[in-house]
Design a protein around this motif. Structure first.
Motif, PDB file in Angstrom:
ATOM      1  N   UNK A 482       2.463 -16.172   0.789  1.00  0.00           N
ATOM      2  CA  UNK A 482       1.906 -16.171   2.149  1.00  0.00           C
ATOM      3  C   UNK A 482       1.890 -14.765   2.737  1.00  0.00           C
ATOM      4  N   UNK A 483       3.010 -14.098   2.622  1.00  0.00           N
ATOM      5  CA  UNK A 483       3.123 -12.749   3.176  1.00  0.00           C
ATOM      6  C   UNK A 483       2.113 -11.812   2.515  1.00  0.00           C
ATOM      7  N   UNK A 484       1.983 -11.925   1.206  1.00  0.00           N
ATOM      8  CA  UNK A 484       1.048 -11.076   0.465  1.00  0.00           C
ATOM      9  C   UNK A 484      -0.400 -11.376   0.855  1.00  0.00           C
ATOM     10  N   UNK A 485      -0.771 -12.659   0.852  1.00  0.00           N
ATOM     11  CA  UNK A 485      -2.184 -13.021   0.970  1.00  0.00           C
ATOM     12  C   UNK A 485      -2.704 -13.032   2.403  1.00  0.00           C
ATOM     13  N   UNK A 486      -1.816 -13.187   3.384  1.00  0.00           N
ATOM     14  CA  UNK A 486      -2.303 -13.144   4.767  1.00  0.00           C
ATOM     15  C   UNK A 486      -2.996 -11.823   5.069  1.00  0.00           C
ATOM     16  N   UNK A 487      -2.512 -10.747   4.454  1.00  0.00           N
ATOM     17  CA  UNK A 487      -3.140  -9.447   4.720  1.00  0.00           C
ATOM     18  C   UNK A 487      -4.540  -9.361   4.109  1.00  0.00           C
ATOM     19  N   UNK A 488      -4.843 -10.263   3.169  1.00  0.00           N
ATOM     20  CA  UNK A 488      -6.156 -10.228   2.508  1.00  0.00           C
ATOM     21  C   UNK A 488      -7.138 -11.240   3.075  1.00  0.00           C
ATOM     22  N   UNK A 489      -6.645 -12.321   3.677  1.00  0.00           N
ATOM     23  CA  UNK A 489      -7.563 -13.359   4.158  1.00  0.00           C
ATOM     24  C   UNK A 489      -7.726 -13.379   5.671  1.00  0.00           C
ATOM     25  N   UNK A 490      -6.776 -12.832   6.410  1.00  0.00           N
ATOM     26  CA  UNK A 490      -6.825 -12.934   7.867  1.00  0.00           C
ATOM     27  C   UNK A 490      -7.356 -11.665   8.540  1.00  0.00           C
ATOM     28  N   UNK A 491      -7.575 -10.611   7.785  1.00  0.00           N
ATOM     29  CA  UNK A 491      -8.195  -9.414   8.348  1.00  0.00           C
ATOM     30  C   UNK A 491      -9.359  -9.000   7.450  1.00  0.00           C
ATOM     31  N   UNK A 492     -10.358  -8.404   8.046  1.00  0.00           N
ATOM     32  CA  UNK A 492     -11.501  -7.965   7.264  1.00  0.00           C
ATOM     33  C   UNK A 492     -11.184  -6.628   6.597  1.00  0.00           C
ATOM     34  N   UNK A 493     -11.988  -6.298   5.608  1.00  0.00           N
ATOM     35  CA  UNK A 493     -11.851  -4.999   4.959  1.00  0.00           C
ATOM     36  C   UNK A 493     -10.881  -4.997   3.797  1.00  0.00           C
ATOM     37  N   UNK A 494     -10.661  -3.803   3.263  1.00  0.00           N
ATOM     38  CA  UNK A 494      -9.761  -3.600   2.127  1.00  0.00           C
ATOM     39  C   UNK A 494      -9.364  -2.132   2.105  1.00  0.00           C
ATOM     40  N   UNK A 495      -8.325  -1.786   1.349  1.00  0.00           N
ATOM     41  CA  UNK A 495      -7.854  -0.398   1.373  1.00  0.00           C
ATOM     42  C   UNK A 495      -8.469   0.471   0.282  1.00  0.00           C
ATOM     43  N   UNK A 496      -8.438   1.767   0.530  1.00  0.00           N
ATOM     44  CA  UNK A 496      -8.633   2.765  -0.521  1.00  0.00           C
ATOM     45  C   UNK A 496      -7.298   3.481  -0.659  1.00  0.00           C
ATOM     46  N   UNK A 497      -6.838   3.619  -1.888  1.00  0.00           N
ATOM     47  CA  UNK A 497      -5.582   4.315  -2.155  1.00  0.00           C
ATOM     48  C   UNK A 497      -5.882   5.757  -2.530  1.00  0.00           C
ATOM     49  N   UNK A 498      -5.404   6.681  -1.738  1.00  0.00           N
ATOM     50  CA  UNK A 498      -5.501   8.092  -2.105  1.00  0.00           C
ATOM     51  C   UNK A 498      -4.306   8.412  -2.999  1.00  0.00           C
ATOM     52  N   UNK A 499      -4.601   8.891  -4.196  1.00  0.00           N
ATOM     53  CA  UNK A 499      -3.554   9.128  -5.199  1.00  0.00           C
ATOM     54  C   UNK A 499      -3.570  10.602  -5.582  1.00  0.00           C
ATOM     55  N   UNK A 500      -2.394  11.215  -5.541  1.00  0.00           N
ATOM     56  CA  UNK A 500      -2.317  12.630  -5.910  1.00  0.00           C
ATOM     57  C   UNK A 500      -0.993  12.934  -6.585  1.00  0.00           C
ATOM     58  N   UNK A 501      -0.970  14.052  -7.299  1.00  0.00           N
ATOM     59  CA  UNK A 501       0.246  14.534  -7.954  1.00  0.00           C
ATOM     60  C   UNK A 501       0.827  15.663  -7.119  1.00  0.00           C
ATOM     61  N   UNK A 502       2.122  15.539  -6.789  1.00  0.00           N
ATOM     62  CA  UNK A 502       2.784  16.614  -6.054  1.00  0.00           C
ATOM     63  C   UNK A 502       4.276  16.603  -6.371  1.00  0.00           C
ATOM     64  N   UNK A 503       4.769  17.769  -6.782  1.00  0.00           N
ATOM     65  CA  UNK A 503       6.205  17.952  -7.055  1.00  0.00           C
ATOM     66  C   UNK A 503       6.728  16.925  -8.055  1.00  0.00           C
ATOM     67  N   UNK A 504       5.948  16.683  -9.098  1.00  0.00           N
ATOM     68  CA  UNK A 504       6.396  15.768 -10.146  1.00  0.00           C
ATOM     69  C   UNK A 504       6.318  14.306  -9.772  1.00  0.00           C
ATOM     70  N   UNK A 505       5.722  14.002  -8.622  1.00  0.00           N
ATOM     71  CA  UNK A 505       5.595  12.615  -8.175  1.00  0.00           C
ATOM     72  C   UNK A 505       4.130  12.202  -8.075  1.00  0.00           C
ATOM     73  N   UNK A 506       3.907  10.923  -8.265  1.00  0.00           N
ATOM     74  CA  UNK A 506       2.600  10.337  -8.026  1.00  0.00           C
ATOM     75  C   UNK A 506       2.666   9.682  -6.650  1.00  0.00           C
ATOM     76  N   UNK A 507       1.879  10.201  -5.707  1.00  0.00           N
ATOM     77  CA  UNK A 507       1.949   9.745  -4.322  1.00  0.00           C
ATOM     78  C   UNK A 507       0.763   8.853  -3.994  1.00  0.00           C
ATOM     79  N   UNK A 508       1.048   7.782  -3.261  1.00  0.00           N
ATOM     80  CA  UNK A 508       0.028   6.811  -2.842  1.00  0.00           C
ATOM     81  C   UNK A 508      -0.022   6.759  -1.320  1.00  0.00           C
ATOM     82  N   UNK A 509      -1.241   6.690  -0.787  1.00  0.00           N
ATOM     83  CA  UNK A 509      -1.401   6.450   0.640  1.00  0.00           C
ATOM     84  C   UNK A 509      -2.603   5.542   0.847  1.00  0.00           C
ATOM     85  N   UNK A 510      -2.419   4.461   1.600  1.00  0.00           N
ATOM     86  CA  UNK A 510      -3.522   3.524   1.821  1.00  0.00           C
ATOM     87  C   UNK A 510      -4.124   3.684   3.209  1.00  0.00           C
ATOM     88  N   UNK A 511      -5.443   3.609   3.255  1.00  0.00           N
ATOM     89  CA  UNK A 511      -6.191   3.537   4.514  1.00  0.00           C
ATOM     90  C   UNK A 511      -7.308   2.532   4.311  1.00  0.00           C
TER      91      UNK A 511
END
Length: 913
Positions: A482-511
């Motif tokens: 329920x917690x997972x899917x409410x974010x997909x069925x009760x609001x419109x749209x979807x995310x794009x994940x910006x992915x980059x490498x920095x300081x040996x880490x793989x960083x994710x940011x969603x908008x």
């Protein structure tokens, strides 16, 4: 009554407390019933709950000569509220007021109404009685007449020819809210009841309904046909067909009789669909762990049919194009469409018919699941088709619509019946199916299947909401569904994940991703999957916050934090997640290398390209970077990838023609170079033992080369077409390449040379195969001459083209014909609006003609034209189409700012060549 209530309050001390309170409750109910009036029922989204139908005894007598019908219905009710009113749905019906009565099961007296009011705008019938109706069981009787309309909804007429004579058949199409156009009823999914249907029809005609025939009696030139009583079901699933038909028949492993009905003389064209249906019913019986609920399944090809198909319980109706397959003249793509559409409609027999959504807010429970399950079935029956790779076309279509600010949530509020038609769209079907695929991937196929079987058993013969499904899946999996899917069925749209490498880490940011490039406010719980350098090294986790990161050295042995190393990372493995990924420059270049070195699966190659295309359109990447990535696919051979490259190429050519017309020829040369290798490999003629996918690809590639003006392809196409016209030998022009030849031919047609156009019309008039007619219509407006385009568009509105087929012609309008098409739409809007009414057909006219434009000025012009012409059934589509125009306009301006684009195109064309 109010004065009595006040006096009773003064007498309270004279009565026993419990007796007084009980009597007082009755007085309150009487008072409320007295205060009810006709006006309070108007403008409501839902019917009042005073009464619930339990059984319909329906009699209908269609007159196919006058295109009218008469009927009567007796509805067994459970009166659950204190009321003087019964309020149900009715539209376009003439109710015989003297025939309306109510009788309680506790009395033999027939109560006649004091007033009957038909509220046309709300499509309701209000029946007022002078006294309170007794609570409990009762029967409502109504007689009525109606018209077999030409709108392809309700109870309507379809035409066909038999032995050179034009004839009518009677057909029903009740989804979403058109059963009310055939008989008065409680026309809401939650109001399930059983149906006992009787028809009076001409003796020579076939009469079909949801259930098998139980009795037939001759009555002069007619016969009375009675059908078995149905199981409990919603009104929108009731079906009746009366006409002249042939059929083919087979049985499932447990003896269920399956038939495919079609026009006389076409029965052989139903054999493929019949075979698919029999195997699919057996497959679903096992998958859902519930047998097919009815004693028979009929599938009928209807000449006039607005949608693709309709899942009526036990009597599924189809466009001819979606059910019939001709071995000589149908293409491989037609065969695949038939298989998937049949599998989709039969999935509904469980998901939709046996378990039904409570209200249209939950339409996706029907359509999203049926779309997803249809691919599950097709993959089982035809594994060589690689349909799960092709499924990404469904996801991409969902992405395109859901990236608009004018999109809507999967679960969308419906406030009036007029709003329902527009949600039969890519969100309910394709995004719905895609988030189901994402959830199945997250929970695991076995767990998911067990949960679905539990859900079907728990809610069989009743109604469910989205939350009911989540509860069952959560219980079966132990995951926070329920917690997972409410974010997909009760609001419109979807995310794009910006992915980059920095300081040996793989960083994710969603908008939130929007095609306009604007920033949205949505946030999702995202099931992240990724692999590093190999599919053997995979990780997955839930991104529950705006951003997160992981250590790369633990993820990927090939990563060298000092040098960067020759590694690659692919996020959203096999594109099971409904989100886009925007890689930083380093990761993007590594992925391009992985594509060129054949290290990614077909689904991941598809995902990288589609994300890049979407980011370019949103002005988050340059067109140059998209074209550079496309060059990495120069050795691509997989059908779905090449098909997607072609689709992307069409859009790029169109936008460059508006942004930098001087580069159009170079862009086309680049795409021709990209497609020439697979085109030469496939050739024009089918090869012994070639795959189904090669057959589909051949037609698409040759069509694309013709569209891009490739002279060799156009000359060969015209030569083959003329040979085909001489004796119609399919060896000259097999069905898979016919569309390509027709488009190539139209590229040579102009106002002073219309021989090719007239030749196509000749084939159109001679063929009775709906798939061939659709092919021709889709090519007629592809001429570069606007005057020819106008002639083709006028032909779409002629009596020679069935109303539902006009949309095929809209898809092929050439870029040169855009302005004339818009002028034509404005001039013919009143006629089109009247002819198509509401739903899929009218919205396609808007989206096909409006969306390709790419200037704010044109957006303003379109907005102004429809300012006084919009209505609820088209308003959402109109807003979406205008938004697409403005997105295109912004992309044009972005491309115009790329000063080095010409050099990049020239260099890429040379490199690919």
């Amino acid at each position: 009554m109010g004065n009595l209530y006040g006096k009773l309050m003064h007498c309270k001390q004279l009565l026993d407390g419990h007796l007084f309170e009980g009597f007082l409750r009755k007085v309150r109910r009487w008072t409320m019933a007295e205060e009810q009036n006709v006006e309070q029922f108007k403008g409501q989204a839902r019917l009042p709950k005073f009464a619930a139908p339990k059984r319909y005894d329906l009699f209908l007598k269609p007159d196919l000569a006058s295109c009218t019908f008469s009927g009567s219905v007796r509805i067994a009710l459970d009166v659950v509220g204190h009321t003087r009113f019964l309020v149900l749905n009715a539209a376009d019906l003439a109710v015989n007021e003297g025939s309306v009565w109510f009788r309680s099961s506790s009395s033999s007296e027939e109560i006649r109404p004091a007033e009957i009011v038909a509220v046309e705008g709300d499509e309701i019938l209000i029946i007022r009685f002078d006294r309170l109706l007794p609570r409990g069981e009762g029967v409502l009787g109504i007689g009525f007449q109606g018209t077999l309309n030409d709108k392809m909804k309700g109870f309507y007429r379809s035409t066909y020819e038999h032995k050179g004579e034009k004839k009518n058949m009677a057909v029903t199409q009740f989804e979403p809210v058109d059963a009310r156009r055939c008989f008065p009823c409680w026309d809401e999914p939650v109001c399930k009841a059983t149906f006992k249907i009787t028809l009076e029809v001409p003796s020579e005609l076939v009469a079909l309904s949801n259930m098998p025939v139980v009795e037939e009696k001759p009555d002069g030139p007619s016969r009375i046909v009675s059908f078995e009583e149905s199981p409990i079901m919603s009104t929108y699933l009731v079906a009746i067909v009366v006409g002249l038909f042939d059929y083919v028949e087979a049985s499932t492993s447990d003896g269920t009789k399956v038939r495919v009905y079609c026009q006389v003389g076409k029965s052989s064209q139903g054999k493929f669909a019949l075979d698919v249906a029999v195997k699919t019913l057996d497959l679903y019986k096992k998958y859902f762990a519930v047998p097919y609920p009815l004693p028979k399944l009929d599938m009928v090809a209807i000449p006039d049919f607005a949608a693709g198909a309709m899942e009526n319980y036990g009597l599924v109706t189809y466009r001819e194009k979606a059910l019939l397959f001709d071995d000589r003249h149908s293409a491989a793509s037609n065969k695949q469409q038939v298989a998937i559409v049949v599998a989709h409609e039969l999935a509904h027999q469980w998901f939709g018919n046996l378990v039904t959504m409570e209200w249209w807010t939950h339409l996706w429970l029907n359509e999203g699941f049926a779309t997803w399950v249809s691919y599950l079935a097709a993959d089982s029956l035809f594994p060589e088709w690689n349909v799960w790779t092709q499924f990404l076309d469904e996801t991409t279509t969902g992405f395109r619509l859901d990236a608009l600010a004018e999109s809507h949530p999967i679960e969308v509020d419906i406030n009036h019946a007029s709003e329902i038609d527009e949600i039969f769209d890519a969100i309910s079907y394709k995004k719905g199916a895609s988030v189901i695929r994402m959830l199945q991937s997250y929970l695991g196929a076995e767990c998911f299947q067990k949960a679905l079987a539990s859900y079907i058993k728990k809610f069989a013969y009743s109604n469910a909401k989205t939350e009911d499904l989540w509860t069952v899946l959560e219980k079966e999996s132990g995951e926070p569904v329920k917690k997972l899917m409410h974010s997909w069925t009760k609001q419109k749209g979807y995310p794009v994940l910006s992915v980059r490498v920095r300081d040996g880490n793989l960083e994710f940011e969603q908008t939130q991703f929007l095609s306009s490039g604007s920033s949205g406010v949505g946030q999702w719980i995202v099931p992240i999957t990724l692999c590093c350098c190999s599919y053997k090294s995979q990780e997955k986790f839930l991104l529950e916050t705006k951003s997160d990161k992981m250590n790369l050295t633990k993820l990927c042995d090939s990563f060298d934090s000092g040098k960067g190393g020759k590694f690659w990372i692919k996020v959203n493995v096999n594109q099971t997640g409904f989100y886009r990924v925007n890689y930083d420059d380093e990761l993007a270049s590594k992925l391009q290398y992985a594509i060129e070195s054949h290290q990614l699966t077909a689904t991941d190659r598809f995902g990288v390209l589609d994300d890049s295309f979407a980011l370019s359109m949103a002005c988050k990447q340059t067109l140059s970077s998209l074209l550079s990535l496309m060059a990495a696919y120069k050795e691509e051979s997989e059908y779905t990838l090449l098909s997607h490259i072609i689709t992307t190429s069409y859009k790029v050519v169109d936008v460059v023609a508006d942004a930098a017309p001087e580069l159009v020829d170079d862009i086309k040369t680049f795409f021709i170079s990209l497609l020439q290798y697979p085109a030469e490999k496939l050739g024009w003629d089918p090869k012994d033992g070639e795959s189904h996918l090669d057959a589909m690809l051949r037609g698409e590639i040759l069509t694309a080369l013709a569209e891009f003006g490739h002279d060799i392809t156009i000359n060969e196409a015209v030569k083959r077409f003329h040979a085909f016209m001489e004796d119609r030998d399919t060896s000259f022009l097999p069905p898979d390449t016919r569309k390509a030849a027709y488009v190539a031919l139209m590229k040579t047609v102009n106002n002073s040379n219309k021989v090719g156009y007239e030749s196509l019309l000749r084939i159109y008039r001679e063929t009775d195969l709906s798939q061939e007619k659709a092919r021709i219509l889709s090519a007629l407006a592809s001429s570069p001459d606007p005057s020819v385009v106008l002639e083709a568009l006028n032909f779409l509105l002629s009596s020679e083209v069935r109303n539902q087929d006009a949309v095929y012609g809209l898809a092929g309008i050439s870029r040169e014909g855009r302005d004339i098409a818009w002028m034509w739409l404005k001039e013919n809007w009143e006629h089109i609006s009247k002819t198509c009414g509401s739903g899929f057909l009218i919205t396609r006219f808007i989206s096909s003609i409006v969306s390709p434009f790419s200037s704010d000025e044109k957006g303003d012009e379109i907005e102004n034209f429809f300012a006084t012409r919009s209505k609820p059934s088209i308003s959402r589509t109109l807003k979406q189409s205008i938004e697409r125009v403005r997105v295109n306009a912004k992309w044009v301006k972005s491309i115009q700012s790329e000063t080095s684009l010409g050099e990049v195109v020239e260099e890429l064309a040379y490199r690919v060549y």
